[in-house]
Design a protein around this motif. Structure first.
Motif, PDB file in Angstrom:
ATOM      1  N   LEU A 103       0.855  -1.181   0.000  1.00 26.49           N
ATOM      2  CA  LEU A 103       0.000   0.000   0.000  1.00 26.49           C
ATOM      3  C   LEU A 103       0.893   1.234   0.000  1.00 26.49           C
ATOM      4  O   LEU A 103       1.908   1.274   0.693  1.00 26.49           O
ATOM      5  CB  LEU A 103      -0.896  -0.008   1.235  1.00 26.49           C
ATOM      6  CG  LEU A 103      -1.819   1.196   1.442  1.00 26.49           C
ATOM      7  CD1 LEU A 103      -2.869   1.281   0.337  1.00 26.49           C
ATOM      8  CD2 LEU A 103      -2.483   1.132   2.818  1.00 26.49           C
ATOM      9  N   HIS A 104       0.547   2.230  -0.788  1.00 27.30           N
ATOM     10  CA  HIS A 104       1.289   3.486  -0.809  1.00 27.30           C
ATOM     11  C   HIS A 104       0.626   4.490   0.117  1.00 27.30           C
ATOM     12  O   HIS A 104      -0.593   4.489   0.292  1.00 27.30           O
ATOM     13  CB  HIS A 104       1.341   4.056  -2.228  1.00 27.30           C
ATOM     14  CG  HIS A 104       2.336   3.396  -3.117  1.00 27.30           C
ATOM     15  ND1 HIS A 104       3.536   3.979  -3.481  1.00 27.30           N
ATOM     16  CD2 HIS A 104       2.325   2.186  -3.720  1.00 27.30           C
ATOM     17  CE1 HIS A 104       4.197   3.164  -4.276  1.00 27.30           C
ATOM     18  NE2 HIS A 104       3.473   2.058  -4.437  1.00 27.30           N
ATOM     19  N   GLY A 105       1.411   5.378   0.694  1.00 31.42           N
ATOM     20  CA  GLY A 105       0.877   6.441   1.537  1.00 31.42           C
ATOM     21  C   GLY A 105       1.950   7.459   1.868  1.00 31.42           C
ATOM     22  O   GLY A 105       3.141   7.243   1.611  1.00 31.42           O
ATOM     23  N   ARG A 106       1.522   8.562   2.433  1.00 32.41           N
ATOM     24  CA  ARG A 106       2.433   9.661   2.744  1.00 32.41           C
ATOM     25  C   ARG A 106       2.086  10.218   4.109  1.00 32.41           C
ATOM     26  O   ARG A 106       0.911  10.373   4.450  1.00 32.41           O
ATOM     27  CB  ARG A 106       2.322  10.743   1.670  1.00 32.41           C
ATOM     28  CG  ARG A 106       3.348  11.859   1.764  1.00 32.41           C
ATOM     29  CD  ARG A 106       3.206  12.781   0.548  1.00 32.41           C
ATOM     30  NE  ARG A 106       4.086  13.936   0.586  1.00 32.41           N
ATOM     31  CZ  ARG A 106       5.321  13.937   0.130  1.00 32.41           C
ATOM     32  NH1 ARG A 106       5.823  12.837  -0.411  1.00 32.41           N
ATOM     33  NH2 ARG A 106       6.072  15.021   0.194  1.00 32.41           N
ATOM     34  N   ASP A 107       3.105  10.495   4.892  1.00 35.68           N
ATOM     35  CA  ASP A 107       2.904  11.045   6.229  1.00 35.68           C
ATOM     36  C   ASP A 107       4.013  12.050   6.516  1.00 35.68           C
ATOM     37  O   ASP A 107       5.205  11.716   6.413  1.00 35.68           O
ATOM     38  CB  ASP A 107       2.908   9.923   7.275  1.00 35.68           C
ATOM     39  CG  ASP A 107       2.599  10.432   8.676  1.00 35.68           C
ATOM     40  OD1 ASP A 107       1.798  11.372   8.800  1.00 35.68           O
ATOM     41  OD2 ASP A 107       3.170   9.898   9.650  1.00 35.68           O
TER      42      ASP A 107
ATOM     43  N   TYR B  57       5.843   6.394   2.159  1.00 30.04           N
ATOM     44  CA  TYR B  57       6.023   5.104   2.818  1.00 30.04           C
ATOM     45  C   TYR B  57       5.378   4.001   1.990  1.00 30.04           C
ATOM     46  O   TYR B  57       4.406   4.220   1.256  1.00 30.04           O
ATOM     47  CB  TYR B  57       5.388   5.100   4.211  1.00 30.04           C
ATOM     48  CG  TYR B  57       6.084   5.973   5.229  1.00 30.04           C
ATOM     49  CD1 TYR B  57       7.190   5.503   5.942  1.00 30.04           C
ATOM     50  CD2 TYR B  57       5.641   7.265   5.482  1.00 30.04           C
ATOM     51  CE1 TYR B  57       7.826   6.301   6.887  1.00 30.04           C
ATOM     52  CE2 TYR B  57       6.267   8.069   6.423  1.00 30.04           C
ATOM     53  CZ  TYR B  57       7.365   7.584   7.121  1.00 30.04           C
ATOM     54  OH  TYR B  57       7.992   8.377   8.048  1.00 30.04           O
ATOM     55  N   PHE B  58       5.963   2.793   2.140  1.00 29.26           N
ATOM     56  CA  PHE B  58       5.318   1.559   1.731  1.00 29.26           C
ATOM     57  C   PHE B  58       4.689   0.924   2.961  1.00 29.26           C
ATOM     58  O   PHE B  58       5.253   0.990   4.068  1.00 29.26           O
ATOM     59  CB  PHE B  58       6.320   0.557   1.143  1.00 29.26           C
ATOM     60  CG  PHE B  58       6.884   0.946  -0.189  1.00 29.26           C
ATOM     61  CD1 PHE B  58       6.072   1.412  -1.205  1.00 29.26           C
ATOM     62  CD2 PHE B  58       8.248   0.819  -0.440  1.00 29.26           C
ATOM     63  CE1 PHE B  58       6.587   1.762  -2.434  1.00 29.26           C
ATOM     64  CE2 PHE B  58       8.780   1.167  -1.662  1.00 29.26           C
ATOM     65  CZ  PHE B  58       7.948   1.641  -2.665  1.00 29.26           C
TER      66      PHE B  58
ATOM     67  N   PRO C 157      -2.357  10.063   3.112  1.00 33.19           N
ATOM     68  CA  PRO C 157      -2.053   9.051   4.136  1.00 33.19           C
ATOM     69  C   PRO C 157      -2.669   7.716   3.753  1.00 33.19           C
ATOM     70  O   PRO C 157      -3.676   7.662   3.028  1.00 33.19           O
ATOM     71  CB  PRO C 157      -2.683   9.640   5.405  1.00 33.19           C
ATOM     72  CG  PRO C 157      -2.648  11.111   5.187  1.00 33.19           C
ATOM     73  CD  PRO C 157      -2.885  11.304   3.712  1.00 33.19           C
ATOM     74  N   PRO C 158      -2.102   6.608   4.234  1.00 34.88           N
ATOM     75  CA  PRO C 158      -2.372   5.284   3.629  1.00 34.88           C
ATOM     76  C   PRO C 158      -3.828   4.875   3.554  1.00 34.88           C
ATOM     77  O   PRO C 158      -4.294   4.436   2.503  1.00 34.88           O
ATOM     78  CB  PRO C 158      -1.565   4.325   4.515  1.00 34.88           C
ATOM     79  CG  PRO C 158      -1.333   5.068   5.795  1.00 34.88           C
ATOM     80  CD  PRO C 158      -1.198   6.498   5.397  1.00 34.88           C
ATOM     81  N   ILE C 159      -4.575   5.000   4.645  1.00 38.21           N
ATOM     82  CA  ILE C 159      -5.946   4.503   4.640  1.00 38.21           C
ATOM     83  C   ILE C 159      -6.819   5.374   3.743  1.00 38.21           C
ATOM     84  O   ILE C 159      -7.584   4.879   2.915  1.00 38.21           O
ATOM     85  CB  ILE C 159      -6.506   4.438   6.073  1.00 38.21           C
ATOM     86  CG1 ILE C 159      -5.633   3.509   6.928  1.00 38.21           C
ATOM     87  CG2 ILE C 159      -7.949   3.947   6.079  1.00 38.21           C
ATOM     88  CD1 ILE C 159      -6.016   3.473   8.383  1.00 38.21           C
ATOM     89  N   ALA C 160      -6.703   6.688   3.883  1.00 37.62           N
ATOM     90  CA  ALA C 160      -7.463   7.594   3.020  1.00 37.62           C
ATOM     91  C   ALA C 160      -7.004   7.480   1.576  1.00 37.62           C
ATOM     92  O   ALA C 160      -7.801   7.704   0.651  1.00 37.62           O
ATOM     93  CB  ALA C 160      -7.305   9.032   3.508  1.00 37.62           C
TER      94      ALA C 160
END
Length: 631
Positions: A150-154, A159-160, A601-604
């Motif tokens: 899953l891709h995401g940003r914080d 981040y992976f 962010p990952p979940i959203a």
């Protein structure tokens, strides 16, 4: 040896390979089980390269490059068969501007790319870069197995979030982001986790806990069997959200700079073999790095490849760590997960007053929660039509019942097939599931020549901004056919809208035309943007969307759909003379020359559940000034 086997073995290899084109991969595997001689023929790379070509996911030039990263074409075919049902367009109702994720081939992988709601640039649709953000990747290992990222940003960092891919249903229409407990397989190294499950089973078997009233006795008995797992979607929304938050926060891996580039080969003009080779070299190195991170939990430096220095499975978390995280979360406690004694468990006989008080407090919260949930669901039309997908909002499984079925827990992508109801071409969706829904796509055929994905803008000439409007909102429409009241209709469903603020609901019909009723209206222009004469081939009578009774209930106005040469469609509203021009899209080619933007962010980033009417996926401002419908 049977006569049939003898005839097959007598065929030259090339002829045998041609014969196997008529077989499915499963048939080829069954053929290999007949005898040793057929096994030797059936496992040859020639046969499985043919099977890969028959799947028609990537061209043969790419297959030859992909083969370098796997042990055999048979392993490659195994991966392709696994991910084939995922390829296509996936959507969600929120935000209303559009939430479109296109799953396409990468490099020994498939990549989920979100199309950002946007305006059309000065170069137009074909030459201008389309904006997109990565959502997830499924990467194939050397043996054909699949790894989920899953891709995401914080906080400005990419981040992976590694996890597992559950068995993919061949007719899947829903992609679910879930958390799944698993039994340990490494000989009992996770001692604390094992005692966690052991104590919980022991406690459940010797006491009746009134907080379990939401689950029947038969479900509790079945739940004590490790093979009977509580589905993730049976948990309450708050429990599901909390588990996803905790797991993603602990499994995340910072994306190295060397892995933050191409996810698939770029489009090259003509026969630019050198650029293609450069892309393949980079993508091969990137994939190796991703698989290293997936197996070792990070980037391994030279001389630091001792397996004892790394967890047995970095995608899985010890349930004791999850329990600690839950303990630290205010308002997220359970009488079975927290106790006053040293081992973390409280006997019912020594804590009757606390248990009784807690029972009434928890019951009151549960009643209020159900009441609020019922009010919310009654106000949403879609939730009525989605009840068949298996989630009962009035009865939720207990968190401890879900957690006790495993020793570790990790992130999963679940591609399943559920019964969905549709309004025209748009699926009715749950508003509380972390999910994406697949749009049924139909290839153009006789009698359905205009089916498929189209993109367009308002105004003429098509696809090019003017000096008065330097930016035109880009619309994506899914065109599909439907029989209604004995009439054959062509429906243009909006799935993406590039305006600054949404004008019409996501999934609404921009126009509906009766293809059996020709229109006698004249097309208002004689030439295109380059002053070339137009050839209007057909015209159909219909209705286009217009301002109605509020946002949720748009009205309609009469209009006509014109079919123009070079795969160009134009719908014109009769009264306002507004024109929506459309051309057929090849999303894969557009994304290859597109421009990548940061993810959420990952979940959203996977499933944006908050109701929104503006662009939540991009950090740029559209320049469109029109906030009212031009119809």
């Amino acid at each position: 040896m049977s006569c049939g086997s003898s005839l097959l073995l007598a065929l030259p290899d090339d002829i045998f390979t041609i014969v196997t084109r008529t077989l499915t991969p499963r048939d080829v595997c069954n053929l290999c089980l007949c005898c040793r001689s057929l096994y030797a023929l059936g496992v040859s790379d020639k046969v499985w390269l043919t099977q890969c070509n028959v799947l028609d996911i990537v061209p043969q030039r790419d297959l030859l490059e992909w083969r370098k990263g796997v042990s055999s074409y048979r392993a490659l075919c195994q991966f392709l068969v696994c991910v084939q049902p995922l390829i296509g367009i996936w959507v969600h109702q929120n935000p209303e501007l559009g939430n479109v994720v296109y799953v396409m081939p990468g490099f020994i992988s498939v990549v989920g790319c979100r199309i950002i709601p946007q305006e059309l640039g000065p170069l137009g649709l074909e030459d201008g870069p389309i904006l997109w953000a990565p959502v997830f990747e499924i990467v194939g290992d050397a043996d054909g197995s699949a790894a989920f990222f899953l891709h995401g940003r914080d906080k400005e960092t990419d981040y992976f979030y590694p996890g597992s891919l559950k068995a993919v249903d061949r007719t899947c229409n829903v992609l679910l982001l879930e958390v799944e407990p698993k039994q340990q397989r490494n000989g009992g190294k996770l001692v604390h986790s094992k005692s966690f499950a052991h104590h919980l089973d022991k406690e459940l078997s010797r006491r009746i806990c009134r907080s379990d009233s939401g689950i029947s006795k038969s479900e509790r008995v079945d739940g004590q069997n490790a093979s009977s797992m509580v589905p993730f979607n049976k948990l309450s929304f708050g429990d599901r959200r909390k588990l996803l938050d905790i797991v993603t926060s602990q499994v995340r891996l910072k994306v190295p700079e060397s892995a933050n580039g191409l996810l698939f080969a770029s489009v090259t003009g003509g026969n630019d073999d050198e650029k293609f080779r450069q892309d393949m070299v980079y993508l091969c190195e990137r994939r190796s790095l991703l698989m290293q991170m997936y197996k070792l939990g990070g980037v391994c430096n030279d001389g630091e490849d001792d397996p004892l220095m790394h967890p047995p499975d970095p995608t899985q978390l010890d349930l004791s760590e999850i329990r600690k995280s839950l303990d630290r979360s205010s308002g997220f406690r359970s009488s079975l997960l927290n106790g006053g004694n040293d081992n973390g468990w409280t006997h019912c006989s020594s804590n009757k007053k606390k248990t009784l008080t807690g029972y009434f407090r928890d019951s009151l919260k549960q009643i209020l929660g159900k009441s609020n949930s019922s009010i919310s669901s009654s106000n949403r039309q879609n939730s009525k039509n989605s009840s068949s997908s298996g989630e009962n909002s009035n009865k939720h499984a207990q968190l401890h019942e879900f957690l006790r079925t495993g020793d570790t827990i990790g992130l999963t992508l679940h591609a399943s097939s559920v019964r969905l109801s549709f309004y025209r071409a748009w699926p009715n969706m749950h508003d509380s599931r972390f999910a994406l829904y697949k749009l049924p796509m139909h290839a153009p055929a006789v009698g359905q020549e205009y089916a498929g994905l189209w993109g367009g803008t308002f105004g003429w000439p098509p696809g090019k901004p003017s000096e008065e409007k330097p930016g035109k909102a880009l619309f994506f429409l899914l065109l599909s056919y439907e029989e209604s009241q004995g009439k054959r209709q062509l429906i243009g469903t909006k799935i993406l809208e590039g305006t600054h603020y949404v004008l019409h609901p996501n999934g609404s019909a921009m126009f509906i035309v009766n293809i059996n009723e020709p229109s006698h209206e004249a097309f208002p222009w004689d030439t295109d943007g380059d002053s070339h004469p137009l050839d209007v081939r057909q015209a159909f009578t219909g209705e286009g969307i217009a301002n109605g009774y509020g946002f949720r209930y748009p009205g309609s106005r009469p209009g006509s759909l014109f079919v123009i040469q070079d795969e160009l469609l134009a719908f014109i509203w009769k009264e306002s003379k507004a024109v929506l021009t459309m051309q057929r899209l090849n999303l894969q080619e557009l994304l290859k020359k597109g421009e990548r933007v940061p993810a959420l962010p990952p979940i959203a980033n996977f499933s944006y559940l908050t109701k929104s009417y503006s662009n939540v996926f991009a950090g740029f401002t559209n320049t469109s000034n029109g906030l009212s419908s031009p119809r």
